[in-house]
Every structure is written in structure tokens, then in C-alpha cells.
Write an enzyme that holds these catalytic residues in place. Sequence first.
Site, PDB file in Angstrom:
ATOM      1  N   HIS A  30       0.703  -1.218  -0.337  1.00  5.01           N
ATOM      2  CA  HIS A  30       0.047   0.171   0.076  1.00  5.01           C
ATOM      3  C   HIS A  30       0.995   1.407   0.053  1.00  5.01           C
ATOM      4  O   HIS A  30       0.162   2.391  -0.200  1.00  5.01           O
ATOM      5  CB  HIS A  30      -1.104  -0.093   1.179  1.00  5.01           C
ATOM      6  N   ASP A  67      -2.064 -10.935  -2.297  1.00  2.52           N
ATOM      7  CA  ASP A  67      -2.683 -10.678  -1.125  1.00  2.52           C
ATOM      8  C   ASP A  67      -4.146 -10.233  -1.318  1.00  2.52           C
ATOM      9  O   ASP A  67      -4.409  -9.663  -2.371  1.00  2.52           O
ATOM     10  CB  ASP A  67      -1.768  -9.280  -0.662  1.00  2.52           C
ATOM     11  N   HIS A  69      -5.890  -7.598  -0.337  1.00  2.00           N
ATOM     12  CA  HIS A  69      -5.964  -6.492  -0.702  1.00  2.00           C
ATOM     13  C   HIS A  69      -5.299  -5.910  -2.175  1.00  2.00           C
ATOM     14  O   HIS A  69      -4.387  -6.382  -2.365  1.00  2.00           O
ATOM     15  CB  HIS A  69      -5.423  -5.478   0.507  1.00  2.00           C
ATOM     16  N   ASP A 144      -3.684 -13.397   3.686  1.00  2.00           N
ATOM     17  CA  ASP A 144      -5.017 -13.018   4.208  1.00  2.00           C
ATOM     18  C   ASP A 144      -6.159 -13.385   3.321  1.00  2.00           C
ATOM     19  O   ASP A 144      -7.287 -13.083   3.611  1.00  2.00           O
ATOM     20  CB  ASP A 144      -4.871 -11.503   4.496  1.00  2.00           C
TER      21      ASP A 144
HETATM   22 ZN   LIG Z   1      -3.724  -7.697   2.661  1.00  2.00          ZN
END
Ligand SMILES: [Zn+2]
Length: 217
Positions: A30, A67, A69, A144
Site C-alpha cells: 500500500h 494478497d 487487498h 490474508d
Molecule cells: Zn492484505
Amino acid sequence: MRYATGGTVLACRMALDSGLAINLAGGYHHAASDRGEGFCAYADIPIAAAALHAEGRVERVLVVDLDAHQGNGIAATIRPWPWASILDVYEDDLYPNPKEPEDYPIPIAWDITGPEYLETVDVALANALDAVRPDLVIYNAGSDPYFEDPLTNLGLSRNDLADRDLMVATHVRERGIPLAMVLSGGYARESWRIHTDGIEAILARFDRAAVGEPTSR
Ligand SMILES: [Zn+2]
């Protein structure tokens, strides 16, 4: 996080030398070139890719971000770089919003089954590898998507995720492409086991071959 960022750079260097290297940290996807967010302070993957590209050690880099996200920081950072691409399979209805434009975005629904997820990754990864023909893959192996992860809604099992990590390594290494893996997110009590399963499966199949088949770079 600074040490872990150095670890990602080191893993990429070692992957170019020996075929396969894993940083047991990193994957701060991120963070962008001018900002941190979402637990991420440093854009370790773009930093590593840019360092090796500036040294002339790589011509084309593919980031594979699995991941749950979206890797918005990576996507924003590498967008001006014509030599770098990202394949990103992420849960669509999840932070970050809005999503960043990407080369190969694969948004998935929360109720995708394990077999459907693995088939999606299998096809998308083969297509991206054939299209980009990278000389380094950096794999962001977030755990995740796990069904007990408190920050996501996906329903993958431990075995699904170990199968996924081995599938990625197999696609990349069977094409003779160096692979650097980083661990990224995972927030369940068992997240460490998931990473351990995946790493053990990869090392069991590829560690000896990686040591015995150094690249010419
Ligand atoms: Zn994540």
C-alpha cells in the site's frame, strides 16, 4: 520496515543469482513513492525493482500480488515505468477504495471457492508471464485470503494457500525466470502456519534446483 525493505532488495539480488529467494517479511504494497498507508511505510517492491533496473540487471519485471487487498501503492508507483507490470488478484469489495488502475487487475468476489480461486490464478499468471516475459518476478504472497483472517472475507483454506504459493513458484521457475517472494499481509492466529506451509512446499520442490541452476546474470 527499513530492514525488511533491504531484505526485499536482497531477495531480488539473490533470486537473480540463484533462481529463488524468499524474504520472510516485506510486501508493503500500500506504500507508494510519496506516501505510506495501510500498515505500509516503504514501497519495498518498487524500490527493489528500480534498484536492479537502474543497475541493468533486469529489463522487465512482473509483480504478482496475491494478497487479498489490492496493491495500490505498487500500482501507483510503477505506472510510469514501462518496464514494470503488475498482476493483482484481490477481493473487490475491500480496502483500498478507489482501486488503482493496473496492467492485469483480477478483482474477485468474497464467495469464490478455493478451486475457482486457484483456477483464476493459474490462468491469469500464465497469461501475464507469456505477455510480459519478465526476467524477474516479485511475488507478494499475502496469506490474508485465509477464511479466518479478520481483515478479509475470502474463504481459502491452509491447503488452498499452500497450493497457490507452489503453483506460482512452479509457473515462474519452469519458465526459468528468477523468483523473489515476500510475505505481505496475514492477520489470523494461524497466518504464520500458512506461510510456513507454502515456503516448505516451494523449498521441497525447488531449493536444490535453484542452487544448482544459477542464471547467467
Ligand atoms: Zn492484505
